[in-house]
Scaffold this active site. Structure first.
Site, short mmCIF file in Angstrom:
data_model
loop_
_atom_site.label_atom_id
_atom_site.label_comp_id
_atom_site.label_asym_id
_atom_site.label_seq_id
_atom_site.Cartn_x
_atom_site.Cartn_y
_atom_site.Cartn_z
N PHE A 137 0.86 -1.19 0.00
CA PHE A 137 0.00 0.00 0.00
C PHE A 137 0.89 1.24 0.00
O PHE A 137 1.73 1.41 0.87
CB PHE A 137 -0.94 0.04 1.21
CG PHE A 137 -1.84 1.24 1.17
CD1 PHE A 137 -2.95 1.27 0.35
CD2 PHE A 137 -1.55 2.38 1.93
CE1 PHE A 137 -3.77 2.40 0.28
CE2 PHE A 137 -2.37 3.50 1.87
CZ PHE A 137 -3.48 3.51 1.04
N ASP A 222 9.24 2.50 1.75
CA ASP A 222 8.10 3.24 2.26
C ASP A 222 7.97 2.90 3.75
O ASP A 222 7.51 1.82 4.12
CB ASP A 222 6.85 2.83 1.47
CG ASP A 222 5.57 3.47 2.01
OD1 ASP A 222 5.59 3.99 3.14
OD2 ASP A 222 4.55 3.41 1.29
N LYS A 251 2.69 9.70 8.49
CA LYS A 251 1.97 9.18 9.65
C LYS A 251 2.45 9.80 10.98
O LYS A 251 2.10 10.93 11.24
CB LYS A 251 2.03 7.65 9.67
CG LYS A 251 1.24 7.04 8.49
CD LYS A 251 0.21 6.02 8.91
CE LYS A 251 -0.86 5.85 7.84
NZ LYS A 251 -0.52 4.90 6.78
C1 LIG Z 1 -0.78 5.27 5.22
C2 LIG Z 1 0.25 4.84 4.25
C3 LIG Z 1 0.46 5.54 3.04
C4 LIG Z 1 -0.39 6.71 2.62
O1 LIG Z 1 -0.30 7.79 3.49
P1 LIG Z 1 -1.40 8.97 3.43
O2 LIG Z 1 -0.91 9.97 4.43
O3 LIG Z 1 -2.72 8.37 3.75
O4 LIG Z 1 -1.38 9.50 2.04
C5 LIG Z 1 1.46 5.10 2.21
N1 LIG Z 1 2.23 4.04 2.52
C6 LIG Z 1 2.05 3.34 3.66
C7 LIG Z 1 2.94 2.19 3.97
C8 LIG Z 1 1.05 3.71 4.55
O5 LIG Z 1 0.86 3.00 5.67
#
Ligand SMILES: *Cc1c(COP(=O)(O)O)cnc(C)c1O
Length: 396
Positions: A137, A222, A251
């Site tokens: 994700f 990420d 986050k």
């Molecule tokens: C939450 C998340 C995102 C997206 O972040 P947003 O602030 O909602 O755009 C991307 N990568 C990972 C691994 C995430 O947990």
């Protein structure tokens, strides 16, 4: 307003993009929140991973109040101390390079993708393809939805972007087979969050690193969910012993306040030159003050050690539950990033916990995701385990 009034107003005026539960939250402190009627909940999944410090950490609240009275926002064609200090802090906590600031996780990944393409398109011959992982994700913009290895995220938004390939996670042979002369980057989460708390194998990651070095491919991690102490290290790549070329964060970086960032290693840190990328709100004095306070709170509270110890305690307690309840297939995690995989759907357990005053998450239908704040106390873990135990007894 009472909860029903709030829900009714959402129904009329807010786009229905989220699956919601009938809980309106009006106050939070530490590991706990209170609903509009004053009922207390233990929050073991604060803010989808935003609440690394829990709710309203005093160091962050104080810093935001102080900065808000002084200067909230300036344009990025001027300088301010907060952004300089925060960039220095991020680099000293990670690796030699430079930082770009933004406001969210999707934007951090979007920027990392743009940097990789800019870098690859300046190569001869040009390279601009990016490989990502199944069940990953990376966000909800068109580029990050394309990068995300779950079909449902991009469905209905076609055409998605060209230049992306997805391979199964933790599968080196599949990754090798997918690399072409046009591959410029490989992007992955060291622990897949949405994907069900699936941890990258150390040997796999080391092999991916070697592959990237041999072929001059950029390795993007990420760490939007795994970063900021969650795993007992400031960033999860340190747990797994492999350093990326680009690291994306968001986050819990701002202790609850929106801020994202990506870090690029020194050799490629000047790829994005004036006029190539930007964001109006990014790295504002207020956001940077919140993030600097977050680092301060992690250090002062010794929260890396806490995440490790409390994570071990939580895993021990969950493994004891596993012995008792046959529907628990596996307990896995690093630090306070923990997943409980079930042999049945987890929705009922989630709902039972909610009713009993415990907030967790269920992802990929069968994985309970439990990510308490790093300030969590043993007593609170015991309380959560008792509620889970009850829920398993009642629902299975
Ligand atoms: C939450 C998340 C995102 C997206 O972040 P947003 O602030 O909602 O755009 C991307 N990568 C990972 C691994 C995430 O947990």
């Amino acid at each position: 307003m009472n909860t029903n009034e709030t829900i009714a107003m959402y129904g009329k005026y807010v786009m229905p993009t989220y699956t919601k539960y009938p809980l309106a939250i009006s106050r939070g402190k530490g590991s706990r929140v209170w609903d509009n009627e004053g009922k207390e909940y233990l929050d073991f999944f604060p803010g989808w991973g935003v609440g690394g410090l829990g709710h309203n950490h005093s160091v962050v609240v104080k810093a935001i109040k102080k900065q808000a009275g002084k200067l909230i926002h300036i344009a990025n064609n001027y300088y301010h101390d907060g952004q300089a200090l925060l960039a220095k802090e991020l680099i000293s906590q990670s690796f030699s390079g430079k930082v770009f600031f933004c406001n969210s996780g999707a934007e951090a990944n979007e920027g990392a993708i743009k940097l990789a393409r800019k870098f690859g398109n300046s190569n001869n011959p040009q390279r601009n393809e990016i490989i990502t992982m199944g069940e990953s994700f990376h966000g909800r913009t068109i580029a990050t939805a394309t990068a995300t290895g779950q079909k449902r995220i991009g469905q209905g938004f076609e055409p998605l972007l060209p230049g992306f390939t997805t391979v199964p996670f933790n599968d080196l042979a599949a990754l090798k087979a997918a690399i072409t002369p046009k591959t410029v980057a490989i992007m992955l989460e060291p622990i897949q969050g949405e994907g069900g708390v699936r941890i990258a194998d150390k040997t796999y990651l080391a092999a991916v690193r070697t592959l990237c070095d041999e072929k001059n491919i950029l390795l993007i991690f990420d760490e939007i969910q795994t970063g900021m102490g969650r795993t007992g290290e400031m960033f999860c790549y340190k747990n797994l012993g492999v350093t990326p070329d680009i690291l994306t964060l968001a986050k819990s970086l701002g202790g609850g306040f929106p801020i994202g960032a990506f870090i690029a290693k020194a050799e490629i840190a000047d790829t994005l030159q004036p006029g190539t990328h930007g964001s109006t709100f990014a790295g504002s004095p207020l956001a940077c003050a919140a993030a600097l306070a977050t680092f301060e709170a992690i250090e002062k509270g010794k929260l890396l050690e806490k995440a490790e110890h409390m994570g071990a305690y939580l895993m021990k307690k969950l493994n004891a539950l596993k012995k008792k309840h046959a529907v628990i297939r596996e307990v896995r995690g690093v630090g306070l990033m923990v997943g409980v995989e079930l042999t049945v759907e987890g929705k009922k357990i989630y709902e039972e916990c909610l009713k009993s005053g415990l907030l967790i998450n269920c992802t990929q239908a069968v994985v309970l995701r439990i990510m308490p704040p790093l300030i969590v106390k043993k007593k609170e873990i015991d309380q959560a385990i008792a509620i889970l135990d009850e829920a398993f007894t009642r629902c299975t």
